[in-house]
Design a protein around this motif. Structure first.
Motif, PDB file in Angstrom:
ATOM      1  N   ARG A  28      -2.742 -19.213   8.688  1.00  0.00           N
ATOM      2  CA  ARG A  28      -2.791 -17.775   8.932  1.00  0.00           C
ATOM      3  C   ARG A  28      -4.078 -17.414   9.674  1.00  0.00           C
ATOM      4  O   ARG A  28      -4.921 -18.258   9.942  1.00  0.00           O
ATOM      5  CB  ARG A  28      -2.725 -16.984   7.609  1.00  0.00           C
ATOM      6  CG  ARG A  28      -1.406 -17.074   6.866  1.00  0.00           C
ATOM      7  CD  ARG A  28      -0.284 -16.365   7.620  1.00  0.00           C
ATOM      8  NE  ARG A  28       0.939 -16.321   6.834  1.00  0.00           N
ATOM      9  CZ  ARG A  28       1.871 -17.267   6.789  1.00  0.00           C
ATOM     10  NH1 ARG A  28       1.687 -18.387   7.493  1.00  0.00           N
ATOM     11  NH2 ARG A  28       2.963 -17.129   6.060  1.00  0.00           N
ATOM     12  N   ASP A  29      -4.239 -16.135   9.963  1.00  0.00           N
ATOM     13  CA  ASP A  29      -5.460 -15.631  10.585  1.00  0.00           C
ATOM     14  C   ASP A  29      -6.528 -15.398   9.518  1.00  0.00           C
ATOM     15  O   ASP A  29      -6.255 -15.412   8.315  1.00  0.00           O
ATOM     16  CB  ASP A  29      -5.166 -14.339  11.342  1.00  0.00           C
ATOM     17  CG  ASP A  29      -4.663 -13.252  10.413  1.00  0.00           C
ATOM     18  OD1 ASP A  29      -5.445 -12.346  10.111  1.00  0.00           O
ATOM     19  OD2 ASP A  29      -3.499 -13.342   9.949  1.00  0.00           O
ATOM     20  N   ALA A  34      -8.759 -13.979   4.082  1.00  0.00           N
ATOM     21  CA  ALA A  34      -9.742 -13.239   3.295  1.00  0.00           C
ATOM     22  C   ALA A  34      -9.055 -12.386   2.232  1.00  0.00           C
ATOM     23  O   ALA A  34      -9.516 -12.318   1.082  1.00  0.00           O
ATOM     24  CB  ALA A  34     -10.599 -12.368   4.218  1.00  0.00           C
ATOM     25  N   ARG A  35      -7.961 -11.753   2.593  1.00  0.00           N
ATOM     26  CA  ARG A  35      -7.235 -10.945   1.620  1.00  0.00           C
ATOM     27  C   ARG A  35      -6.618 -11.820   0.528  1.00  0.00           C
ATOM     28  O   ARG A  35      -6.567 -11.418  -0.638  1.00  0.00           O
ATOM     29  CB  ARG A  35      -6.170 -10.105   2.330  1.00  0.00           C
ATOM     30  CG  ARG A  35      -6.779  -8.952   3.131  1.00  0.00           C
ATOM     31  CD  ARG A  35      -5.740  -8.140   3.867  1.00  0.00           C
ATOM     32  NE  ARG A  35      -4.762  -7.522   2.994  1.00  0.00           N
ATOM     33  CZ  ARG A  35      -4.955  -6.381   2.324  1.00  0.00           C
ATOM     34  NH1 ARG A  35      -6.131  -5.751   2.427  1.00  0.00           N
ATOM     35  NH2 ARG A  35      -4.002  -5.876   1.584  1.00  0.00           N
ATOM     36  N   GLU A  39      -7.497 -11.211  -3.419  1.00  0.00           N
ATOM     37  CA  GLU A  39      -6.424 -10.998  -4.396  1.00  0.00           C
ATOM     38  C   GLU A  39      -6.399 -12.085  -5.467  1.00  0.00           C
ATOM     39  O   GLU A  39      -6.094 -11.811  -6.636  1.00  0.00           O
ATOM     40  CB  GLU A  39      -5.075 -10.941  -3.672  1.00  0.00           C
ATOM     41  CG  GLU A  39      -4.916  -9.700  -2.799  1.00  0.00           C
ATOM     42  CD  GLU A  39      -3.741  -9.792  -1.830  1.00  0.00           C
ATOM     43  OE1 GLU A  39      -2.984 -10.798  -1.923  1.00  0.00           O
ATOM     44  OE2 GLU A  39      -3.582  -8.888  -0.991  1.00  0.00           O
ATOM     45  N   ALA A  40      -6.744 -13.316  -5.082  1.00  0.00           N
ATOM     46  CA  ALA A  40      -6.729 -14.421  -6.040  1.00  0.00           C
ATOM     47  C   ALA A  40      -8.021 -14.522  -6.839  1.00  0.00           C
ATOM     48  O   ALA A  40      -8.077 -15.268  -7.826  1.00  0.00           O
ATOM     49  CB  ALA A  40      -6.481 -15.738  -5.299  1.00  0.00           C
ATOM     50  N   GLY A  41      -9.052 -13.782  -6.421  1.00  0.00           N
ATOM     51  CA  GLY A  41     -10.342 -13.875  -7.100  1.00  0.00           C
ATOM     52  C   GLY A  41     -10.989 -15.231  -6.935  1.00  0.00           C
ATOM     53  O   GLY A  41     -11.687 -15.720  -7.826  1.00  0.00           O
ATOM     54  N   ARG A  42     -10.788 -15.850  -5.769  1.00  0.00           N
ATOM     55  CA  ARG A  42     -11.311 -17.188  -5.503  1.00  0.00           C
ATOM     56  C   ARG A  42     -12.186 -17.169  -4.258  1.00  0.00           C
ATOM     57  O   ARG A  42     -12.019 -16.313  -3.380  1.00  0.00           O
ATOM     58  CB  ARG A  42     -10.161 -18.178  -5.311  1.00  0.00           C
ATOM     59  CG  ARG A  42      -9.278 -18.366  -6.537  1.00  0.00           C
ATOM     60  CD  ARG A  42      -8.044 -19.178  -6.186  1.00  0.00           C
ATOM     61  NE  ARG A  42      -8.385 -20.499  -5.656  1.00  0.00           N
ATOM     62  CZ  ARG A  42      -7.505 -21.311  -5.067  1.00  0.00           C
ATOM     63  NH1 ARG A  42      -6.238 -20.909  -4.907  1.00  0.00           N
ATOM     64  NH2 ARG A  42      -7.880 -22.507  -4.632  1.00  0.00           N
ATOM     65  N   PRO A  43     -13.124 -18.117  -4.120  1.00  0.00           N
ATOM     66  CA  PRO A  43     -13.947 -18.187  -2.904  1.00  0.00           C
ATOM     67  C   PRO A  43     -13.079 -18.437  -1.678  1.00  0.00           C
ATOM     68  O   PRO A  43     -12.071 -19.152  -1.746  1.00  0.00           O
ATOM     69  CB  PRO A  43     -14.879 -19.377  -3.174  1.00  0.00           C
ATOM     70  CG  PRO A  43     -14.887 -19.537  -4.658  1.00  0.00           C
ATOM     71  CD  PRO A  43     -13.523 -19.119  -5.131  1.00  0.00           C
TER      72      PRO A  43
END
Length: 328
Positions: A28-29, A34-35, A39-43
Motif C-alpha cells: 500500500r501507500d 500509517a493509518r 488503528e492497530a496501536g503498533r509501531p
C-alpha cells in the motif's frame, strides 16, 4: 528505516529502502500504512515489515524514469496541509556568536525578526510538557503545491527570485480521534522568493511561491539531534554554489516539540485523516551569497542520515497565468 513512494503499475505504492540500488515494494501507500499502524496501536516499522511484497525494484531506474513521489501523500491533495516555521535555527558555527551578539542590542534597535529570534532563544525549548514561545508560522498550500523529487519546481512569471531553502520537514497523519501522529522526517526544499521577502517582511506570505518539495526518503524512527547536510546548485553539469548546513534540535532555538505544539494546538489542524507537512526552517541560503538562479539550475539538498539527496531542477513559467475574476 527509510521509505519512499513511487508509481508502480498505475498505483501509488510505498517501498522500503534496502540500499542505494534496491527498494522492497510494500502492498500500500505510506498514508494507508500509517493509518494501519495507528488503528492497530503498533509501531509503523512493524506494519512495514508485515506489508512487504515479493517485489523488489531498481532504485536508480525509479529515479531516472521519474517514478518517485513524495514519501507521504494523501489520496486527495486538498487533505494535505503544507506549512512551516522560520527564525528557528541558530545558524552555522561561524555565525552563531554574531547572532547571539545581535540579540543583546537594546529593544529600540531590534528588528521584529530579531525580536522573534530572541523569543526563541529565551523560550523556544521549554520543559517537557510545557508550551514555549510561539514561532513564526506560515502557510504554503495544500498537497497540490508539492513537487515530487527529481521533478521540475515551477517558478511563477511574477517571481523576482527563486531560491532554495534546505530544511528538515516533519510528516504527520491525523488519527480518527484527532491525535496527530508523526510518521517521520524528510529532507525539504521549502523554496521562496527572497527578493520579495527582503523588500518587506510583511510580504513573507507572498514570497513563499507555494511550490516546494520533500523526500525522496522518509526516515521512520528517532531523529538525531545534530544533523549535517550540504546544499548545492548545479548549473550545466557543474557546481555553481555549495555550502554545508546544520539542522536538528541541537542547532535550533526551538525544540521540535514546541514547533509541533504551536502548529497542532489549532483544532482545525487536527482533522481526522489529514496529512501535514511542516517545514522546520533553515539558516543557509544561496541568496545570502548573491546567487541568482536560472532556468535549468538544479537544487541538490543532502542530509545523509535521511537517505538520498533531494534534487529538483528549475522551470520558469514564461507567461503569467492571470486569473479572470467574474461576478455572479
Amino acid at each position: 528505516m527509510r521509505l519512499i513512494q513511487c508509481q508502480h503499475q498505475g498505483q501509488v505504492r510505498a517501498a522500503l529502502v534496502e540500499s542505494d540500488q534496491q527498494v522492497h515494494l510494500l502492498d500500500r501507500d505510506t498514508w494507508t500504512l500509517a493509518r494501519r499502524a495507528i488503528e492497530a496501536g503498533r509501531p509503523l516499522a512493524d506494519i512495514v515489515e508485515a506489508s512487504l511484497t515479493e517485489t523488489r525494484l531498481d532504485y536508480p531506474t525509479l529515479i531516472a524514469e521519474r517514478h518517485l513521489l513524495p514519501p507521504l501523500t494523501h489520496p486527495d491533495p486538498a487533505h494535505c496541509l503544507v506549512t512551516g516555521t522560520g527564525l528557528t535555527h541558530l545558524g552555522s558555527a561561524d555565525t552563531r556568536s554574531a547572532m547571539h551578539a545581535k540579540a543583546q542590542v537594546s529593544e529600540e534597535e531590534m528588528t521584529d525578526s530579531m525580536r522573534m529570534f530572541r523569543l526563541g532563544l529565551e523560550g523556544g525549548k521549554p520543559d517537557a510538557g510545557q508550551p514555549g514561545a510561539q514561532p513564526e508560522w506560515f502557510y504554503k498550500g495544500d498537497g497540490s503545491c508539492v513537487v515530487a523529487p527529481e521533478a521540475d519546481i515551477p517558478v511563477p512569471a511574477f517571481a523576482q527570485d527563486a531560491g532554495e531553502e534546505p530544511e528538515l520537514a516533519g510528516l504527520y497523519v491525523i488519527a480518527d480521534d484527532g491525535t496527530p501522529w508523526r510518521v517521520g522526517h524528510a529532507i525539504g526544499n521549502e523554496f521562496s522568493d527572497h527578493v520579495t521577502e527582503r523588500f518587506n517582511y510583511l510580504w513573507l506570505a507572498h514570497s513563499k511561491l507555494r511550490a516546494c518539495s520533500f523526500g525522496p526518503e522518509l526516515l521512520v524512527g528517532e531523529l538525531p539531534e545534530h544533523l549535517e547536510g550540504t546544499s548545492r546548485i548545479v548549473r550545466n553539469g557543474e557546481t555553481l554554489w555549495e555550502k554545508p548546513f546544520l539542522t536538528g534540535e541541537a542547532n535550533m532555538a526551538h525544540s521540535l516539540a514546541n514547533l509541533e505544539h504551536h502548529h497542532f494546538k489549532y483544532a482545525g489542524f487536527r482533522r481526522p485523516g489529514d496529512v501535514h507537512v511542516h517545514f522546520f526552517g533553515t539558516a543557509t541560503l544561496s541568496f545570502a551569497d548573491g546567487i541568482q538562479t536560472r532556468e535549468g539550475d538544479r537544487f541538490e539538498i543532502e542530509l545523509p542520515t535521511l537517505g538520498r539527496p533531494l534534487r529538483n531542477p528549475l522551470a520558469l513559467e514564461r507567461q503569467a497565468n492571470e486569473p479572470q475574476i467574474r461576478a455572479l
